[in-house]
Design a protein around this motif. Structure first.
Motif, PDB file in Angstrom:
ATOM      1  N   VAL A  63       0.769  -1.197  -0.114  1.00  0.00           N
ATOM      2  CA  VAL A  63       0.048  -0.009  -0.029  1.00  0.00           C
ATOM      3  C   VAL A  63       0.851   1.210  -0.048  1.00  0.00           C
ATOM      4  O   VAL A  63       1.768   1.500   0.961  1.00  0.00           O
ATOM      5  N   VAL A  64       0.712   2.035  -1.005  1.00  0.00           N
ATOM      6  CA  VAL A  64       1.677   3.055  -1.182  1.00  0.00           C
ATOM      7  C   VAL A  64       0.685   4.407  -1.038  1.00  0.00           C
ATOM      8  O   VAL A  64      -0.273   4.534  -1.744  1.00  0.00           O
ATOM      9  N   ALA A 118       8.828   2.541   4.852  1.00  0.00           N
ATOM     10  CA  ALA A 118       9.759   3.400   4.268  1.00  0.00           C
ATOM     11  C   ALA A 118       8.939   4.832   3.831  1.00  0.00           C
ATOM     12  O   ALA A 118       7.698   4.831   3.508  1.00  0.00           O
ATOM     13  N   TYR A 119       9.694   5.931   3.970  1.00  0.00           N
ATOM     14  CA  TYR A 119       9.452   7.392   3.652  1.00  0.00           C
ATOM     15  C   TYR A 119      10.173   7.867   2.736  1.00  0.00           C
ATOM     16  O   TYR A 119      11.436   7.966   2.624  1.00  0.00           O
ATOM     17  N   LEU A 120       9.411   8.099   1.506  1.00  0.00           N
ATOM     18  CA  LEU A 120      10.405   8.410   0.093  1.00  0.00           C
ATOM     19  C   LEU A 120       9.616   9.721  -0.398  1.00  0.00           C
ATOM     20  O   LEU A 120       8.352  10.002  -0.362  1.00  0.00           O
ATOM     21  N   LEU A 121      10.728  10.469  -1.044  1.00  0.00           N
ATOM     22  CA  LEU A 121      10.227  11.518  -1.863  1.00  0.00           C
ATOM     23  C   LEU A 121       9.444  11.049  -3.266  1.00  0.00           C
ATOM     24  O   LEU A 121      10.090  10.229  -3.862  1.00  0.00           O
ATOM     25  N   HIS A 133      14.291   1.540  -6.431  1.00  0.00           N
ATOM     26  CA  HIS A 133      15.015   0.672  -5.609  1.00  0.00           C
ATOM     27  C   HIS A 133      14.320   0.303  -4.257  1.00  0.00           C
ATOM     28  O   HIS A 133      14.429  -1.017  -3.915  1.00  0.00           O
ATOM     29  N   ALA A 134      14.075   1.307  -3.687  1.00  0.00           N
ATOM     30  CA  ALA A 134      13.255   1.142  -2.291  1.00  0.00           C
ATOM     31  C   ALA A 134      11.983   0.551  -2.756  1.00  0.00           C
ATOM     32  O   ALA A 134      11.715  -0.591  -1.777  1.00  0.00           O
ATOM     33  N   VAL A 135      11.285   0.523  -3.469  1.00  0.00           N
ATOM     34  CA  VAL A 135      10.073  -0.018  -4.077  1.00  0.00           C
ATOM     35  C   VAL A 135      10.309  -1.660  -4.154  1.00  0.00           C
ATOM     36  O   VAL A 135       9.652  -2.503  -3.618  1.00  0.00           O
ATOM     37  N   THR A 136      11.365  -1.880  -5.028  1.00  0.00           N
ATOM     38  CA  THR A 136      11.402  -3.397  -5.288  1.00  0.00           C
ATOM     39  C   THR A 136      12.214  -4.014  -4.131  1.00  0.00           C
ATOM     40  O   THR A 136      11.879  -5.270  -3.978  1.00  0.00           O
TER      41      THR A 136
END
Length: 568
Positions: A63-64, A118-121, A133-136
């Motif tokens: 879930v994003v 994870a917290y990403l831009l 890379h974080a998603v995979t």
């Protein structure tokens, strides 16, 4: 809501944003061949989407969510609702550039407690490979722990409850090899039977390009899969197996792997001997979140396999399934000898990195059910079998906490049983925070397991309060025992001095009557010249993955000094 459906049974990724739903769908389009993408514009909309996906028989892998949603001021509360629906889905927060810094302070505390992963831009241009890379990584972790593999390396056929089959499956899992288990009367079982004599026993291990194996232990399988005749021939050509190696490392946990990487990278001929899977106890950890350089965490298995591949790249030879039963320390410059049932290896130096083993609970009714619901260690390969069941984890260290958090993705309830008054005395604060937040996990302090039983497998345990003596019987489908540590040092000679608990003494801890010329051994050197110790097996070690890795790296200069004293 918009849908992209690649296959009727493909797992799904749910994308949630009131302002950027279309942008997220475009960004995740590269995954649409393998995952069903479902977009939603609010928390409630996402709940509906998840329920519909589950009704379709799909799994939800991730879930994003945008960092802010139109119907929920606190996105962490939204994740709490979604977690109730899909507890094993990976959870990712993405924030647009204009809100990334502003939203970070209130959200990062939630990540430390395990509320999301994870917290990403949010990507601002094409080919944002750092984002993907974080998603995979997260999707890879979900696939490894939550789904049956599509392509397998080996098939294990055995009757239900076969202890050796369970051990072999866990070994394959820790070595990063996907497998499938089956009963003898299943379609797979009948197919595998064609490769074995009619009177062959169980478990039967079959793989393409490997000799069929009827396993009596993990060692049989380790030798068959990781110690082939071709590899032994290569060793003999190099003069390794028949000659003398510079460094023999006993144990393939973090300390042993670090020793192998640094020793081999500096040109020393290096062999690692391990009786079981690479990674040691750390290899069973589902997620290590406080290891330097892995901000989103890393599983013990992946960390161990990456280190093994790194050591192989520098020329390290690994002998899996080789259990060292005797060390004969060399005298007057003679090489040390390491012996097992069917091998003898000579080495100019030896690094003892054999780690520790979990202590036995010592309750006969519990020991009788090992392999049938009772497990020593985390045994992550069993996690999916715990779905919608009640599970008990015994232990107060980080390994127990990591196991409980992981099992809570599947089990209906997880109870941590610990003798101490609190977890904070022995467990890292970040894990204590995750456990306190997770509604599926409860903690029973000042408590121990005193009995267990069931019809052929574990069905219940009896818990006793250590202060009041009160006993309670409760259902349990799985019991995972992570009970502190005992050193694995029975194979060491008297030349290597140990403390009263059996841990190896090094440096100034070595008794003065064993010092040479009035000087203590080097910090990681034992009482036997040319024999060193690193990691959990060493008395006074920190018992943490990073500390063991540091000791494995630090021992290599000492080995160099021993091998070439004139160069230092």
């Amino acid at each position: 809501m918009t849908d992209t459906l690649p296959a009727p049974d493909a797992p799904a990724v749910v994308l949630v944003s009131g302002e950027h739903a279309d942008a997220l769908t475009d960004e995740f389009w590269r995954y649409s061949r393998e995952y069903a993408l479902r977009s939603a514009t609010s928390c409630a909309d996402a709940c509906t989407a998840i329920e519909e996906l589950l009704a379709e028989g799909r799994q939800v892998a991730m879930v994003v969510s945008d960092s802010r949603l139109p119907d929920e001021d606190n996105v962490l509360a939204a994740f709490g609702q979604w977690r109730q629906l899909v507890p094993n889905a990976r959870r990712l927060v993405v924030a647009p550039y204009e809100r990334f810094l502003a939203d970070a302070p209130r959200l990062r505390a939630g990540m430390a407690k395990g509320k999301y992963d994870a917290y990403l831009l949010m990507p601002r241009g094409v080919r944002d490979e750092e984002f993907h890379h974080a998603v995979t990584e997260l999707l890879s972790d979900w696939n490894w722990t939550s789904t049956d593999p599509d392509v397998v390396v080996a098939k294990i056929v055995a009757p239900e409850g076969d202890l050796v089959a369970a051990q072999v499956r866990d070994f394959f899992d820790r070595m990063g090899l996907p497998t499938r288990t089956a009963l003898p009367d299943s379609e797979i079982g009948r197919h595998v039977a064609e490769h074995f004599p009619d009177d062959a026993g169980y478990p039967r291990i079959w793989a393409v390009n490997r000799d069929p194996v009827v396993a009596t232990s993990v060692r049989d399988v380790a030798r068959s899969f990781f110690d082939t005749r071709a590899e032994r021939d290569l060793d003999e050509q190099r003069g390794v197996a028949s000659g003398v190696v510079d460094v023999a490392v006993v144990g393939g946990g973090p300390a042993g792997l670090a020793t192998a990487v640094y020793a081999a990278s500096e040109g020393l001929s290096t062999i690692v001997l391990d009786s079981s899977a690479i990674g040691g106890q750390a290899g069973t950890s589902s997620m290590i979140r406080n290891y330097l350089g892995f901000p989103r965490g890393v599983s013990g298995m992946r960390l161990a396999q990456r280190a093994r591949n790194q050591a192989l790249r520098f020329g390290t030879r690994f002998h899996t399934g080789w259990e060292v039963e005797e060390l004969v320390a060399g005298v007057d410059g003679d090489p040390h000898l390491l012996r097992g049932v069917d091998f003898e290896l000579a080495a100019r130096s030896v690094v003892i990195a054999s780690g520790v083993r979990y202590r036995s609970l010592g309750v006969p009714s519990v020991e009788a059910l090992v392999g049938r619901g009772v497990n020593y260690g985390a045994a992550m390969s069993l996690s999916r079998e715990m779905e919608d069941q009640d599970v008990v984890v015994v232990g107060g260290g980080n390994s127990a906490g990591q196991a409980a958090v992981h099992l809570a993705r599947f089990a209906r309830s997880v109870t941590i049983v610990v003798r101490r008054p609190s977890l904070s005395e022995t467990m890292s604060a970040y894990l204590v925070g995750e456990i306190e937040f997770n509604p599926r996990i409860s903690v029973e302090t000042c408590t121990r397991v005193v009995d267990a039983g069931g019809d052929g497998r574990l069905e219940w345990v009896v818990l006793e309060h250590t202060e009041t003596g009160e006993r309670r019987r409760r259902p349990a489908y799985g019991l995972f025992l992570l009970l502190g540590a005992e050193p694995h040092c029975g194979w060491l000679p008297d030349d290597v001095v140990r403390d009263e608990r059996g841990f190896v003494l090094t440096g100034r801890d070595v008794p003065k009557d064993r010092w040479a010329d009035g000087l203590p051994p080097e910090s990681l050197a034992t009482s036997a010249p040319g024999v060193f110790a690193a990691g959990d097996v060493r008395a006074g070690s920190m018992k943490r993955v990073a500390a063991a890795t540091g000791e494995g790296a630090s021992v290599v200069p000492l080995v160099h000094a021993w091998l070439a004293p004139g160069d230092t």
